[in-house]
Design a protein around this motif. Structure first.
Motif, PDB file in Angstrom:
ATOM      1  N   TRP A 312       0.821  -1.205   0.000  1.00 24.11           N
ATOM      2  CA  TRP A 312       0.000   0.000   0.000  1.00 24.11           C
ATOM      3  C   TRP A 312       0.852   1.251   0.000  1.00 24.11           C
ATOM      4  CZ3 TRP A 312      -4.744   0.042  -1.434  1.00 24.11           C
ATOM      5  CH2 TRP A 312      -5.514  -1.118  -1.291  1.00 24.11           C
ATOM      6  N   LEU A 313       1.947   1.212   0.724  1.00 23.95           N
ATOM      7  CA  LEU A 313       2.819   2.388   0.766  1.00 23.95           C
ATOM      8  C   LEU A 313       3.465   2.652  -0.598  1.00 23.95           C
ATOM      9  CD1 LEU A 313       4.538   1.914   4.253  1.00 23.95           C
ATOM     10  CD2 LEU A 313       2.807   3.603   3.616  1.00 23.95           C
ATOM     11  N   ILE A 314       3.847   1.589  -1.310  1.00 23.35           N
ATOM     12  CA  ILE A 314       4.450   1.778  -2.632  1.00 23.35           C
ATOM     13  C   ILE A 314       3.426   2.317  -3.621  1.00 23.35           C
ATOM     14  CG2 ILE A 314       4.059  -0.565  -3.555  1.00 23.35           C
ATOM     15  CD1 ILE A 314       7.293   1.455  -3.979  1.00 23.35           C
ATOM     16  N   LEU A 315       2.177   1.844  -3.493  1.00 24.34           N
ATOM     17  CA  LEU A 315       1.107   2.363  -4.351  1.00 24.34           C
ATOM     18  C   LEU A 315       0.842   3.834  -4.044  1.00 24.34           C
ATOM     19  CD1 LEU A 315      -1.078   1.871  -6.460  1.00 24.34           C
ATOM     20  CD2 LEU A 315      -2.582   1.069  -4.626  1.00 24.34           C
ATOM     21  N   ASN A 316       0.828   4.174  -2.753  1.00 20.87           N
ATOM     22  CA  ASN A 316       0.643   5.573  -2.372  1.00 20.87           C
ATOM     23  C   ASN A 316       1.787   6.451  -2.849  1.00 20.87           C
ATOM     24  OD1 ASN A 316      -1.814   6.232  -0.700  1.00 20.87           O
ATOM     25  ND2 ASN A 316      -1.128   4.402   0.357  1.00 20.87           N
ATOM     26  N   MET A 317       2.974   5.877  -2.893  1.00 24.37           N
ATOM     27  CA  MET A 317       4.122   6.638  -3.367  1.00 24.37           C
ATOM     28  C   MET A 317       3.943   7.041  -4.830  1.00 24.37           C
ATOM     29  SD  MET A 317       8.145   5.545  -3.338  1.00 24.37           S
ATOM     30  CE  MET A 317       9.391   6.650  -3.972  1.00 24.37           C
ATOM     31  N   PHE A 318       3.472   6.088  -5.651  1.00 22.30           N
ATOM     32  CA  PHE A 318       3.272   6.388  -7.067  1.00 22.30           C
ATOM     33  C   PHE A 318       2.145   7.398  -7.265  1.00 22.30           C
ATOM     34  CE2 PHE A 318       5.450   2.218  -7.758  1.00 22.30           C
ATOM     35  CZ  PHE A 318       6.489   2.717  -8.532  1.00 22.30           C
ATOM     36  N   THR A 319       1.083   7.279  -6.469  1.00 22.64           N
ATOM     37  CA  THR A 319      -0.003   8.248  -6.594  1.00 22.64           C
ATOM     38  C   THR A 319       0.439   9.629  -6.110  1.00 22.64           C
ATOM     39  OG1 THR A 319      -0.885   7.578  -4.429  1.00 22.64           O
ATOM     40  CG2 THR A 319      -1.799   6.501  -6.375  1.00 22.64           C
ATOM     41  N   ALA A 320       1.313   9.655  -5.105  1.00 25.13           N
ATOM     42  CA  ALA A 320       1.844  10.935  -4.623  1.00 25.13           C
ATOM     43  C   ALA A 320       2.715  11.589  -5.699  1.00 25.13           C
ATOM     44  CB  ALA A 320       2.656  10.722  -3.347  1.00 25.13           C
TER      45      ALA A 320
END
Length: 473
Positions: A312-320
């Protein structure tokens, strides 16, 4: 019983016995004094003292005690207790602790414990085992238990077939109330078993009706069950998802429900205590999905916790990065006017929080089947208006804040417009995103928050910075 138990000083020489005894008498469950006394018996390797303290406790309280132990203390506790460990304790243990206890006692001891449990509890434990361990345990079960277990495990995971217990009372329709009650009295029952209803079946075990125990016991002895039963009782198919079963229990205020196969043969019954667990599990899953975590257990290992949150954190990183790329489009404007860099996070943050509120309501409404095509338009319309009204209110506050902070009417005006736009879109997207995901068979609890926060960040940054570039710069 706990109330009558007295402790010998040979058991607990370092504990004030009157205090322990009074705690047993005055408080329910595992009290701090009793917990300390149990830990002392473990430290002193006092097997008899430990058994005397554990035996009066309910299996749920014994499970709580086990969960408070770790490492060598846990191993010593299990060693000292040995065969005195109540098999029902396994049912109440957190999964991670349950796994450790089963590893310690071994598959042979587990195979001996399984027949002593209700069938639904036995299945709940077995389905969590590794496949190779499960096969070993099942192979050691008595033939009758093995057949029931294998059949239950053949049903889909999280289905009514896995949830039901096979212990129930079923009688032919031509029996009288007197015959039924006499049979129940003569047939030995497990003292821990709970029955709320009896079921009426034909010779092929097909479900014909149901009678509550209160109705049965208040009827006269000569009355036949056929004249007393409620026909066409609510039942669920063995393959029905447990979430659907939970909704039925909530909708109709049920305490039990029969489970049938495709031929309407009665296979088992689901009790309300199991549904409470299901409701807790489903709510926890929704909360975990919205929070982007895979396990809420505080007993999860360090590695499991890291792995569960990494995706989830890696996905949030890309969306950020996507949101940041919007800021990058206006980097020249931001360099010329520092106020933009100071104020733009406020717009994005307000949109994200407002959208999360709407998403939470929408996801829970979808999960409980409160949101459907009948009230869909009304819900979307309402949340859109809520977003707009909140946008206007916070636009006024934002204008006041920006003007007092930087003394610039244009920046204050743009801040207000951006706030209205972002909160309005947050209300709209907070409803449409989970509904769209649901339509495409994607769990909205898992994915909604990621898409929403990205959308509100992009809209907030683009609106605020874009208007600033057009109007001011």
């Amino acid at each position: 019983t706990i109330m009558d138990h007295k402790f010998d000083k040979n058991d607990l020489s370092e504990v004030e016995y009157s205090s322990v005894d009074n705690n047993f008498k005055s408080l329910y469950g595992l009290t701090p004094v009793v917990e300390d006394a149990i830990k002392l018996t473990i430290k002193k390797k006092n097997r008899q003292g430990l058994k005397k303290l554990i035996e009066p406790l309910h299996p749920a309280d014994q499970a709580d005690m086990i969960e408070r132990l770790s490492g060598e203390n846990l191993n010593s506790f299990l060693n000292l207790l040995g065969k005195a460990l109540d098999p029902e304790v396994l049912v109440y243990l957190d999964h991670n602790v349950q796994e450790k206890v089963i590893d310690f006692i071994g598959t042979r001891a587990l195979a001996k414990a399984i027949p002593e449990l209700h069938s639904d509890d036995a299945i709940e434990i077995l389905q969590e085992l590794e496949e190779k361990d499960r096969k070993v345990v099942i192979k050691q079960l008595p033939k009758a238990d093995r057949i029931l277990v294998e059949e239950a495990l053949s049903f889909p995971e999280s289905s009514a077939g896995r949830l039901m217990q096979r212990e129930f009372l079923a009688f032919p329709s031509n029996w009288t109330v007197g015959q039924t009650i006499d049979h129940m009295r003569t047939k030995p029952q497990d003292e821990e078993e709970n029955f709320y209803s009896i079921y009426i079946v034909d010779p092929a075990q097909r479900l014909l009706g149901v009678i509550s125990l209160s109705k049965l016991l208040s009827a006269k002895r000569p009355i036949r069950l056929n004249d007393l039963m409620q026909t066409n009782p609510r039942s669920v198919n063995v393959d029905t998802d447990q979430e659907e079963v939970a909704l039925l229990f909530q909708q109709y205020g049920l305490v039990n429900m029969p489970v049938t196969d495709i031929a309407n043969r009665l296979l088992g019954v689901i009790l309300v205590d199991d549904i409470v667990d299901v409701i807790n599990e489903e709510v926890e899953e929704d909360l975990q999905g919205l929070a982007g975590v895979s396990d809420f257990s505080i007993r999860s290992s360090f590695v499991e916790t890291v792995k569960g949150r990494f995706s989830w954190l890696i996905l949030n990183m890309f969306t950020a990065i996507l949101a940041s790329s919007v800021i990058g489009l206006f980097q020249d404007e931001i360099e010329k006017l520092v106020a933009l860099a100071v104020l733009m996070p406020i717009v994005a943050s307000m949109g994200g929080n407002a959208g999360t509120q709407t998403v939470t309501v929408a996801v829970r409404a979808l999960a409980t089947r409160q949101l459907n095509y009948t009230n869909l338009q009304k819900f979307v319309f309402k949340e859109t208006w809520v977003g707009l009204v909140n946008g206007v209110i916070f636009a006024f506050l934002s204008v006041l804040l920006a003007y007092l902070w930087f003394g610039d009417k244009q920046i204050a005006f743009i801040m207000g417009l951006a706030m209205i736009a972002n909160l309005l879109f947050a209300g709209i997207l907070g409803t449409l995103i989970p509904l769209t995901l649901e339509k495409f068979k994607i769990d909205p609890a898992i994915s909604s928050s990621v898409f929403l926060t990205t959308a509100t960040d992009v809209i907030g940054f683009f609106t605020f910075l874009g208007l600033s570039a057009l109007v001011i710069l």
